[in-house]
Write an enzyme that holds these catalytic residues in place. Structure first.
Site, PDB file in Angstrom:
ATOM      1  N   HIS A 181     -28.698  22.350 105.129  1.00 54.65           N
ATOM      2  CA  HIS A 181     -28.301  21.205 105.848  1.00 54.65           C
ATOM      3  C   HIS A 181     -27.811  21.137 107.121  1.00 54.65           C
ATOM      4  O   HIS A 181     -27.620  20.261 107.821  1.00 54.65           O
ATOM      5  CB  HIS A 181     -27.587  20.446 104.877  1.00 54.65           C
ATOM      6  CG  HIS A 181     -28.177  19.632 103.647  1.00 54.65           C
ATOM      7  ND1 HIS A 181     -28.803  18.439 103.928  1.00 54.65           N
ATOM      8  CD2 HIS A 181     -28.325  20.004 102.371  1.00 54.65           C
ATOM      9  CE1 HIS A 181     -29.367  18.104 102.762  1.00 54.65           C
ATOM     10  NE2 HIS A 181     -29.153  19.181 101.886  1.00 54.65           N
ATOM     11  N   LYS A 202     -21.049   7.153 111.148  1.00 53.22           N
ATOM     12  CA  LYS A 202     -21.196   8.539 110.779  1.00 53.22           C
ATOM     13  C   LYS A 202     -19.969   9.308 110.455  1.00 53.22           C
ATOM     14  O   LYS A 202     -19.023   8.737 111.263  1.00 53.22           O
ATOM     15  CB  LYS A 202     -22.241   9.187 111.357  1.00 53.22           C
ATOM     16  CG  LYS A 202     -22.134   9.360 113.017  1.00 53.22           C
ATOM     17  CD  LYS A 202     -23.110   9.790 113.598  1.00 53.22           C
ATOM     18  CE  LYS A 202     -24.325   8.825 113.896  1.00 53.22           C
ATOM     19  NZ  LYS A 202     -25.613   9.163 112.971  1.00 53.22           N
ATOM     20  N   ARG A 203     -19.882  10.308 109.885  1.00 54.83           N
ATOM     21  CA  ARG A 203     -18.771  11.248 109.697  1.00 54.83           C
ATOM     22  C   ARG A 203     -18.640  11.482 111.353  1.00 54.83           C
ATOM     23  O   ARG A 203     -19.155  11.847 112.296  1.00 54.83           O
ATOM     24  CB  ARG A 203     -19.106  12.461 109.030  1.00 54.83           C
ATOM     25  CG  ARG A 203     -18.017  13.589 109.068  1.00 54.83           C
ATOM     26  CD  ARG A 203     -18.508  14.704 107.871  1.00 54.83           C
ATOM     27  NE  ARG A 203     -19.485  15.104 108.398  1.00 54.83           N
ATOM     28  CZ  ARG A 203     -19.453  16.547 108.853  1.00 54.83           C
ATOM     29  NH1 ARG A 203     -18.342  17.062 109.114  1.00 54.83           N
ATOM     30  NH2 ARG A 203     -20.520  17.264 109.261  1.00 54.83           N
ATOM     31  N   LYS A 236     -21.226  15.141 116.701  1.00 52.75           N
ATOM     32  CA  LYS A 236     -21.961  13.762 116.883  1.00 52.75           C
ATOM     33  C   LYS A 236     -21.542  12.950 118.001  1.00 52.75           C
ATOM     34  O   LYS A 236     -22.103  11.922 118.284  1.00 52.75           O
ATOM     35  CB  LYS A 236     -21.758  13.032 115.138  1.00 52.75           C
ATOM     36  CG  LYS A 236     -22.085  13.744 114.093  1.00 52.75           C
ATOM     37  CD  LYS A 236     -21.535  13.126 112.913  1.00 52.75           C
ATOM     38  CE  LYS A 236     -22.002  13.640 111.789  1.00 52.75           C
ATOM     39  NZ  LYS A 236     -23.701  13.841 111.601  1.00 52.75           N
ATOM     40  N   THR A 295     -29.577  10.629 108.430  1.00 51.73           N
ATOM     41  CA  THR A 295     -30.133   9.516 107.680  1.00 51.73           C
ATOM     42  C   THR A 295     -29.893   7.940 108.003  1.00 51.73           C
ATOM     43  O   THR A 295     -30.387   6.997 107.870  1.00 51.73           O
ATOM     44  CB  THR A 295     -30.168   9.658 106.062  1.00 51.73           C
ATOM     45  OG1 THR A 295     -28.645   9.776 105.833  1.00 51.73           O
ATOM     46  CG2 THR A 295     -30.634  10.973 105.682  1.00 51.73           C
ATOM     47  N   LYS A 337     -31.911   4.426 108.191  1.00 47.68           N
ATOM     48  CA  LYS A 337     -31.494   3.210 107.671  1.00 47.68           C
ATOM     49  C   LYS A 337     -31.368   2.130 108.680  1.00 47.68           C
ATOM     50  O   LYS A 337     -32.053   0.771 108.538  1.00 47.68           O
ATOM     51  CB  LYS A 337     -30.086   3.415 107.272  1.00 47.68           C
ATOM     52  CG  LYS A 337     -30.079   4.347 105.882  1.00 47.68           C
ATOM     53  CD  LYS A 337     -28.778   4.612 105.618  1.00 47.68           C
ATOM     54  CE  LYS A 337     -28.605   5.818 104.592  1.00 47.68           C
ATOM     55  NZ  LYS A 337     -27.564   6.521 104.925  1.00 47.68           N
TER      56      LYS A 337
END
Length: 756
Positions: free
Chosen positions: A313, A492-493, A498, A599, A603
Site C-alpha cells: 500500500h 484524509k490522514r 499529503k 480512495t 468517493k
C-alpha cells in the site's frame, strides 16, 4: 427478498413501542432486529476460502449499511415515518466501531462488502480494538487525544465462544473470537469479519490515551497503532500483530480440518491475503503450525507461498515495516527459526542483499518476507505499481516478474453514494434506471445527458441541498458556514506527504489577497478533516497552524465574509458521509509518487466533486477517465520528483527565498499568528519549511495557487461546472470495489472453480 412486514414483525415481537421509546432504545432495537433477520442467511460457499488479514477495518456505522444490503431501508424509513420517527435521528445514536483510521481500513471494509455482495467465500481477520486510534479534541487550539470507546452491552459484535491460545515469549494469552456479520447486497449471503480480543481487557486509561504499554495482557487490544515513539510502544505493536495472525492462522487450520481437508491441500482450499505488512507474521506462523502437525519444512514453505498473497500500500519507508530480530526474540521466539529458513530460501534464489529478509544488521524486513513467500504481489493504482516495479521493489520484480500485478482500489457505491447521498442516487436512477446500483460501470450512461439542462440544473440543486445539510450539521457542532460558498475540502490522514501544509499556505495567500482588496467572486470555505498520529509532531503542528488560521480569519471583519477555514473535529466515517456529498472541490494534492492510491478521491468524484490534484496515485486514472477539462492538475510529475530525491537536488531555500513565497512562509511567525498560536509549534513548522520541506510543498506551491484560482474562477460558470460534475459521476463507476474484487478474484485469489 423478504416481505415488507418482516422488520415490523421482529420489532413487535421484541416489545418495542415505536411511539414512546427513545432514539437510543430504538437504535438498539433496530440493531437487534437486523441481526435476527441476518441469522438465516448463508455464508458464501466455494472450494477455496479467502482469509483477508488486515490491521484495520474501518466499517463505519452499520445500521443503514446493513438495511441497504438487506433490502430493508425503504421499509425501515416508512415504518419509522408512520410513527413520526426519523431513521437519520436514530442512527445518530449508533456508536461508530473504532476498528480503523484511514484509507487502509476503509478500503478493507469496502472489500468485505464487495466480497459478500459478489457471493465470494471470504472473511476478514483483525483485532477488536476497544478505543480505536483515539477521539480527537480540538477545543484547546491543538489536537488532544482521548479514548474512543464503542463496545457496549448491545452492539453488532457476536461472541462466538471460540478462543485460541497464543504463546508469547514467557507467557500465553487466549484470543477470544468475536464476529461482525457482513451481509451482501440483496443476495442472501452473510460473511464474517473475525475480530480477536484479550479475555480480560484493562479498564480505560485514567488520563487521555496514556496507559501502561508493558501490560500486554490488559492493553493488547486497547488502541489501534499504539504510540511507537518508545520501545514499549513498538514492542506492543509486534505483540498485537502476532496475536492477530496466530489466532487467525489457528482459525484457518481449524476450519480446514473440520471440512475434512488435508493440511497438504492448504493452497487448494484457502488463500491468505496480507493487507499491507502488519499481518506479515502469518507466514512464519503458518510454517510453525504446519510443521508442528507433521508437514516437512520445505513442503510447508511451498504450501504457504502458494497460499499467501500480498498487497503493498505504500512506498513510504515508515510503513514498510522492519523489526529488530531482538523484538521477535522477546515477543514470539518460536518464529525465528522459520524466518531464518525463509531468509535462507530467499538467498538461494538471489544473492542481492537488497532482497534479504534478515539483513546484516539483525533487522527483519516484513515486506521482503511477504514478496518472497506470496504467490502474487499487487500495488493499488497503476502509477503506484509501476513505481514498485521500476524503483522501490525493482530487485524483486526482476526476480519475480510473474508475481507482480496492479489492482486499482475501489469503493462501495452502496455506502458512498446510495447511503450517504440518497438525493443524488435517486436523481441518477431517474435518469438511467436502477441497474447502476448493482453495476456501477453503468453510470457511464449519464454521459448521454451532458446537454440535458433540466438534469444538470437538478444536479446543482442536489449539491446545494447537501451543502445546506452540511451547514446545519456543522452548525449543531458550533461551526457556522455559508452553504452558498465554494466548499473546498481536504479530508484524509494528516501527513506531510499529503501536503495539508501546502493548502495552509494557500489559505495564507488568500487571506493576504483579500486584505489587499482582491476579493473572490464568491466566498470560499476551506474544510479539513484529519487526525495526526500522537507522536507525529509536525503533523500535529500543522493542525495547530490550521486552527490558528481559522481563528485569525474568523476574527477579521475584512476577510471573514469571503474566507472561512474549518477543521472538523474527530473526523471519521460518519463525518465523511456528510462532507463527501457536499464537496465542490476535492483536494488531492499529495506529492507525486508518494500517494499509493487514495480512495477519498473516488468517493468525492462519485458525489460530483471536481478534483484539484497532482498526478499521483489513482488521480492519474481519474484524469484519464474524465479528460483534461474535468479535472484541475498541477505540480511536478512523479518522474521529476523521483529524480529530485535520487539526485538530492531539492533545496527548499531555492523556493522560500522567492519574495512571493517568502512572505507566505514568514507569515507563520507573524505577530498576527503568534498572538493566537503557540510559538514552539509554529516555529517548528517554519524551520521545517526553510531547512527541509522533505515532501516539497514549496516546489509546487506557485502552480497550486494559480490552478486553484483558475478552478475557483471557472466554478462561476455554473452550467459548465455542472457538466464537469456529471462527467465525474459518470466516469466514477470504474472505481467500484466490486470491480476491484472481481479482478482480485480473477487474477489472484481464484475463489471460484473457474476463477471468474
Amino acid at each position: 427478498m423478504r416481505s415488507q412486514t418482516d422488520l415490523e414483525r421482529v420489532l413487535t415481537a421484541r416489545g418495542v413501542n415505536l411511539d414512546t421509546c427513545s432514539d437510543r432504545e430504538l437504535m438498539y432495537a433496530l440493531t437487534a432486529a437486523v441481526r435476527q433477520l441476518q441469522k438465516p442467511m448463508d455464508h458464501a460457499r466455494g472450494q477455496r476460502k479467502l482469509y483477508y488479514f488486515s490491521a484495520e477495518f474501518l466499517v463505519g456505522r452499520l445500521l443503514r449499511a446493513n438495511l441497504i444490503n438487506l433490502g430493508l431501508l425503504e421499509e425501515a424509513e416508512r415504518l419509522l415515518a408512520a410513527h413520526g420517527r426519523s431513521l437519520a435521528q436514530v442512527e445518530d445514536q449508533e456508536p461508530e466501531p473504532s476498528l480503523g483510521n484511514g484509507g487502509l481500513g476503509r478500503l478493507a471494509a469496502c472489500f468485505l462488502d464487495s466480497i459478500a455482495s459478489l457471493g465470494l467465500n471470504g472473511d476478514g481477520v483483525g483485532l477488536n480494538y476497544h478505543y480505536g486510534l483515539f477521539r480527537q479534541r480540538l477545543d484547546t487550539g491543538r489536537q488532544t487525544e482521548e479514548p474512543d470507546p464503542w463496545i457496549g452491552p448491545e452492539s453488532w459484535l457476536l461472541d462466538t465462544g471460540l478462543s485460541y491460545q497464543v504463546d508469547f515469549g514467557g507467557f500465553s494469552l487466549n484470543a477470544r473470537q468475536y464476529d461482525l456479520e457482513i451481509p451482501g447486497y440483496e443476495n442472501g449471503v452473510c460473511n464474517r469479519l473475525h475480530l480477536f480480543d484479550v479475555e480480560r481487557p484493562a479498564p480505560p486509561p485514567a488520563e487521555g490515551i496514556r496507559f501502561d504499554k508493558t501490560d500486554i495482557a490488559g492493553h493488547l487490544t486497547a488502541f489501534l497503532y499504539p504510540d511507537d515513539s518508545d520501545e514499549a510502544g513498538r514492542l506492543l505493536r509486534v505483540y498485537q500483530q502476532y496475536f492477530m495472525v496466530s489466532a487467525g492462522a489457528q482459525l484457518l487450520l481449524r476450519e480446514l480440518e473440520e471440512a475434512g481437508h488435508s493440511l497438504l491441500e492448504l493452497d487448494r482450499y484457502a488463500v491468505v491475503h496480507i493487507n499491507d505488512t502488519h499481518p506479515s507474521m502469518v507466514i512464519p506462523e503458518l510454517l510453525r503450525l504446519l510443521t508442528s502437525r507433521g508437514v516437512e519444512l520445505e513442503q510447508a514453505m511451498d504450501l504457504v507461498e502458494r497460499t499467501c498473497t500480498y498487497t503493498n500500500h505504500t512506498i513510504l519507508s515508515e510503513a514498510l515495516e522492519k523489526w529488530p530480530a531482538s523484538y521477535l526474540e522477546q515477543v514470539a521466539p518460536q518464529l525465528l527459526p522459520f524466518i531464518r529458513a525463509l531468509d535462507q530460501r530467499a538467498r538461494r534464489r538471489s544473492d542481492d542483499p537488497r532482497t534479504a529478509i534478515w539483513d546484516e544488521h539483525n533487522v527483519i524486513h516484513m515486506a521482503h518476507m511477504d514478496i518472497h513467500s506470496s504467490a502474487k504481489v499487487n500495488g493499488v493504482a497503476e502509477l503506484h505499481t509501476e513505481i514498485l516495479k521500476n524503483t522501490e521493489l525493482h530487485p524483486f520484480y526482476v526476480l519475480y516478474p510473474e508475481k507482480f500485478n496492479n489492482k486499482t482500489n475501489g469503493i462501495t457505491f452502496r455506502r458512498w453514494l446510495m447511503s450517504c447521498n440518497p438525493a443524488l442516487a435517486g436523481l441518477i436512477t431517474q435518469a438511467i434506471g436502477p441497474e447502476w446500483q448493482r453495476d456501477a460501470g453503468l453510470l457511464e450512461k449519464l454521459l448521454e445527458h451532458k446537454e440535458d439542462t433540466a438534469l444538470l440544473e437538478r444536479l446543482l440543486a442536489v449539491k446545494e441541498e447537501n451543502k445546506g445539510a452540511l451547514a446545519r450539521w456543522l452548525g449543531s457542532r458550533g461551526t457556522e458556514i455559508d452553504p452558498h460558498s465554494v466548499l473546498d475540502i481536504q479530508i484524509k490522514r494528516l501527513h506531510q506527504y499529503k501536503r495539508q501544509q501546502m493548502n495552509a499556505l494557500y489559505a495564507i495567500w488568500k487571506y493576504v489577497q483579500i486584505k489587499e482588496g482582491h476579493t473572490p467572486p464568491r466566498p470560499v470555505t476551506m474544510v479539513f478533516g484529519a487526525k495526526a498520529a500522537p507522536a507525529y509532531t509536525l503533523a500535529k503542528d500543522t493542525i495547530h497552524l490550521l486552527l490558528c488560521l481559522g481563528k485569525l480569519i474568523e476574527r477579521d471583519p475584512q476577510v471573514s465574509p469571503w474566507l472561512k477555514l474549518v477543521m472538523v473535529e474527530n473526523y471519521n466515517v460518519s463525518a465523511a458521509e456528510r462532507l463527501v456529498p457536499a464537496c465542490d472541490i476535492s483536494e488531492q494534492i499529495s506529492l507525486a509518487s508518494k500517494e499509493a492510491s487514495g480512495t477519498g478521491n473516488m468517493k468525492l468524484m462519485a458525489n460530483g466533486a471536481v478534483t484539484l490534484g497532482t498526478l499521483d496515485g489513482a488521480n492519474v486514472e481519474i484524469a484519464r477517465l474524465v479528460g483534461e477539462g474535468n479535472i484541475y492538475l498541477f505540480g511536478r510529475s512523479a518522474d521529476e520528483v523521483i529524480a529530485l530525491y535520487r539526485d538530492n537536488a531539492y533545496r527548499s531555500s531555492d523556493y522560500w527565498q522567492k519574495p512571493e513565497l517568502e512572505r507566505l512562509v514568514d507569515f507563520i511567525l507573524s505577530p498576527e499568528l503568534l498572538t493566537i498560536g503557540d510559538a514552539g509549534c509554529l516555529s517548528r513548522l517554519y524551520k521545517d519549511f526553510i531547512a527541509k520541506d522533505y515532501f516539497m510543498a514549496l516546489l509546487d506551491l506557485e502552480d497550486y495557487i494559480a490552478v486553484k484560482e483558475r478552478c475557483l474562477a471557472e466554478y462561476e460558470d455554473r452550467a459548465a461546472w455542472s457538466r464537469k460534475m456529471l462527467v465525474n459521476i459518470a466516469r466514477s463507476g470504474f472505481f467500484s470495489s466490486d470491480r476491484t474484487i472481481m479482478e482480485y478474484n480473477r487474477d489472484i485469489w481464484h475463489l471460484t472453480p473457474d476463477g471468474a
